[in-house]
Design an enzyme around this catalytic site. Structure first.
Site, PDB file in Angstrom:
ATOM      1  N   CYS A 297       8.048  -4.104  -7.865  1.00 22.49           N
ATOM      2  CA  CYS A 297       9.355  -3.836  -6.700  1.00 22.49           C
ATOM      3  C   CYS A 297       8.837  -4.742  -5.817  1.00 22.49           C
ATOM      4  CB  CYS A 297       8.638  -2.179  -6.189  1.00 22.49           C
ATOM      5  SG  CYS A 297       8.380  -0.646  -7.507  1.00 22.49           S
TER       6      CYS A 297
ATOM      7  N   LYS B 129      16.978  -0.785   0.812  1.00 24.21           N
ATOM      8  CA  LYS B 129      15.901  -0.166  -0.421  1.00 24.21           C
ATOM      9  C   LYS B 129      15.345  -1.916  -0.182  1.00 24.21           C
ATOM     10  CE  LYS B 129      12.564   0.128  -3.483  1.00 24.21           C
ATOM     11  NZ  LYS B 129      12.338   1.016  -3.885  1.00 24.21           N
TER      12      LYS B 129
HETATM   13  N1  SAJ Z   1      -0.724  -5.791  -1.193  1.00 26.97           N
HETATM   14  C1  SAJ Z   1      -1.609  -6.749  -0.423  1.00 26.97           C
HETATM   15  N2  SAJ Z   1      -2.019  -6.404   1.021  1.00 26.97           N
HETATM   16  C2  SAJ Z   1      -1.669  -5.491   1.698  1.00 26.97           C
HETATM   17  C3  SAJ Z   1      -0.374  -4.310   0.772  1.00 26.97           C
HETATM   18  C4  SAJ Z   1      -0.437  -4.581  -0.180  1.00 26.97           C
HETATM   19  O1  SAJ Z   1      -1.534  -7.801  -1.019  1.00 26.97           O
HETATM   20  O2  SAJ Z   1      -2.102  -4.948   3.139  1.00 26.97           O
HETATM   21  C5  SAJ Z   1      -0.502  -6.453  -2.528  1.00 26.97           C
HETATM   22  C6  SAJ Z   1      -0.789  -4.985  -3.812  1.00 26.97           C
HETATM   23  O3  SAJ Z   1      -2.198  -5.099  -4.324  1.00 26.97           O
HETATM   24  C7  SAJ Z   1       0.016  -4.912  -4.907  1.00 26.97           C
HETATM   25  C8  SAJ Z   1       2.147  -5.415  -4.271  1.00 26.97           C
HETATM   26  O4  SAJ Z   1       1.019  -6.325  -2.624  1.00 26.97           O
HETATM   27  O5  SAJ Z   1      -0.410  -6.406  -5.828  1.00 26.97           O
HETATM   28  C9  SAJ Z   1       2.139  -3.952  -3.839  1.00 26.97           C
HETATM   29  O6  SAJ Z   1       1.537  -3.264  -3.315  1.00 26.97           O
HETATM   30  P1  SAJ Z   1       2.041  -2.065  -2.611  1.00 26.97           P
HETATM   31  O7  SAJ Z   1       0.976  -0.212  -2.595  1.00 26.97           O
HETATM   32  O8  SAJ Z   1       2.086  -2.494  -1.418  1.00 26.97           O
HETATM   33  O9  SAJ Z   1       3.065  -1.376  -2.928  1.00 26.97           O
HETATM   34  P2  SAJ Z   1       4.307  -0.955  -4.064  1.00 26.97           P
HETATM   35  O10 SAJ Z   1       4.745  -2.190  -4.751  1.00 26.97           O
HETATM   36  O11 SAJ Z   1       3.361  -0.450  -5.155  1.00 26.97           O
HETATM   37  O12 SAJ Z   1       4.794   0.726  -4.505  1.00 26.97           O
HETATM   38  C10 SAJ Z   1       5.977  -0.315  -2.777  1.00 26.97           C
HETATM   39  C11 SAJ Z   1       6.528   0.578  -2.239  1.00 26.97           C
HETATM   40  N3  SAJ Z   1       6.665   0.042  -0.972  1.00 26.97           N
HETATM   41  C12 SAJ Z   1       7.231   0.018   0.542  1.00 26.97           C
HETATM   42  O13 SAJ Z   1       5.730   0.040   0.770  1.00 26.97           O
HETATM   43  C13 SAJ Z   1       7.875  -0.872   1.556  1.00 26.97           C
HETATM   44  C14 SAJ Z   1       7.453   1.714  -2.319  1.00 26.97           C
HETATM   45  O14 SAJ Z   1       7.311   2.454  -1.324  1.00 26.97           O
HETATM   46  C15 SAJ Z   1       8.633   1.081  -3.729  1.00 26.97           C
HETATM   47  O15 SAJ Z   1       8.910   2.747  -3.721  1.00 26.97           O
HETATM   48  C16 SAJ Z   1       7.629   0.745  -4.358  1.00 26.97           C
HETATM   49  O16 SAJ Z   1       7.223  -0.436  -4.221  1.00 26.97           O
HETATM   50  C17 SAJ Z   1       9.019   0.625  -5.121  1.00 26.97           C
HETATM   51  O17 SAJ Z   1       9.081   1.204  -6.766  1.00 26.97           O
HETATM   52  O18 SAJ Z   1       9.969  -0.549  -5.102  1.00 26.97           O
END
Ligand code: SAJ
Length: 418
Positions: free
Chosen positions: A269, A215
């Protein structure tokens, strides 16, 4: 034939993960008791309401409550299975703060009679699930704990990390594969039987520490890749290149898939979990630590750029679009947008800052009491502004007419208007 669970489930922690998990079980006929220390949450859920925004969750909660399958309370009841879905924040030295996990275990221990399954869903460093088994053994020396024998224990302990994406939780809860790590193989099998009630994905069995690490690694993988995109954005800015164009071109290569740069990485996360790896193995986690530092630095860079852009005006007004940590959610936890607004307001306390965030109706505590700041509908905020800063790519902002931006300086950290 794989075992499918029958019985009563107590879900401890009715947050972004616990409540959807409770709904997924309850709507498939399982009797679920949701437990939370927050009385407002318990009251809201008891009325069939959801205390936060997540698509499809509200209808699930109201349905489960009206069917009589979901109840909420502040005290852990007796149950056949306990799912712990409480927060695991990090301490100032980046080690995991397991206070809430420990508190949940202390409430569960007196409810055990024999045969129960205890599942830790909260993201935790390797060894925590076995630690839960040890805590239970201390609290209930009259029962046989699974870590002490490969024979038949009196209860079963496993880790099943949540992997759902906020904004798509109700879909991913059903469709994602699950990893279930047991303190013993039998613990993993018993825990898996619960996820078979609602999961259409494959359920992969492993040991508890591998499940915990998997995870953390998933979120660190994403953090490292976002850090690469964010580093490219800084380099491109320095070289006067358009990072969006550079990434778009590079991504035409069949084996390149660069993620999207932004104002930083937020949420509870990805901005948190990689630190648990660094905390567990500080000397060796060089790339993971650096990625965290790059992503954590990005909001300060954005704020400094905005402050620099105000210098050419005598009395500028700045519109900041979005406070949430990402698009189309109301969650402000670890939000880079929040850090950016705070940084700008700290640097220029007199600056007139208009904040547009369609998912909230009042400013968070950290921004209250600052005279220059106010929350405004997005169109008004833009119309009043000299400088427009896009901090979140909400659909609501994407849909705005570009003609509104004429004559204004636009700093678009999400690339929605390029
Ligand atoms: N972000 C970027 N660029 C990207 C993707 C995301 O700047 O290309 C930023 C987003 O704006 C945000 C942060 O990263 O600030 C995280 O966003 P996210 O959509 O990537 O992820 P989370 O935190 O909402 O959810 C993640 C997910 N993990 C993965 O994709 C590996 C989700 O599947 C997990 O269940 C969750 O963390 C968790 O609870 O751990």
């Amino acid at each position: 034939m794989d075992e499918v669970f029958e019985g009563r489930v107590a879900v401890v922690g009715l947050g972004y993960i616990g409540l959807p998990t409770a709904v997924a079980l309850a709507t498939r006929g399982v009797e679920v008791i949701g437990v939370d220390v927050n009385e407002d949450t318990v009251e809201a859920v008891s009325r069939g309401e959801v205390p936060f925004v997540e698509p499809e969750l509200a209808i699930g909660v109201s349905g489960a409550v009206s069917m009589g399958r979901l109840e909420a309370t502040t005290k852990v009841p007796e149950a056949d299975a306990f799912i712990i879905a409480v927060p695991t924040p990090f301490n100032s030295d980046h080690t995991a703060d397991l206070t809430y996990v420990r508190a949940a275990v202390e409430q569960i221990a007196p409810r055990l009679h024999g045969g129960e399954v205890i599942i830790l869903e909260s993201t935790s460093p390797p060894g925590t699930t076995e630690g839960v088994s040890r805590w239970l053994a201390e609290l209930r020396p009259d029962l046989v704990a699974p870590h002490t024998s490969e024979g038949v224990p009196d209860y079963y302990v496993a880790h099943c990390p949540e992997r759902v994406l906020p904004g798509r939780i109700m879909i991913e809860m059903i469709t994602n594969d699950r990893v279930v790590g047991g303190v013993t193989r039998r613990c993993a099998e018993r825990a898996a039987s619960i996820y078979r009630v609602f999961s259409q994905g494959t359920i992969h069995l492993t040991d508890a520490a591998s499940a915990e690490m998997a995870k953390l690694v998933e979120n660190a993988y994403r953090d490292v890749n976002i850090a690469f995109a964010n580093e490219l954005s800084l380099i491109s800015e320095d070289l006067r290149l358009d990072v969006w164009e550079v990434i778009k071109m590079a991504n035409h290569h069949p084996r390149v898939n660069i993620l999207t740069p932004g104002p930083g990485v937020g949420g509870h996360c990805i901005a948190v979990d990689p630190w648990f790896i660094v905390g567990a193995s500080p000397e060796l986690s060089r790339l993971i630590r650096t990625a965290r530092e790059i992503n954590d630095h990005k909001p300060h860079h954005v704020a400094a750029q905005v402050v620099a852009k105000t210098e050419r005006f005598r009395k500028p007004t700045v519109a900041c679009l979005g406070l949430a940590y990402k698009a189309n959610v109301d969650d402000l936890r670890e939000s880079p947008a929040l850090d950016i607004v705070e940084d700008i307001a700290d640097a220029l306390p007199e600056l007139d800052i208009r904040i547009a965030e369609p998912f909230i109706d009042r400013l968070p505590t950290s921004l209250q009491g600052r005279p220059g700041l106010r929350l405004q509908p997005v169109k008004e905020a833009i119309d009043d502004a000299d400088i427009v800063v896009v901090l979140v790519d909400h659909d609501h902002f994407r849909a705005l007419s570009r003609s509104r931006l004429e004559g204004k300086i636009v700093y678009d950290t999400r690339g929605i208007w390029r």
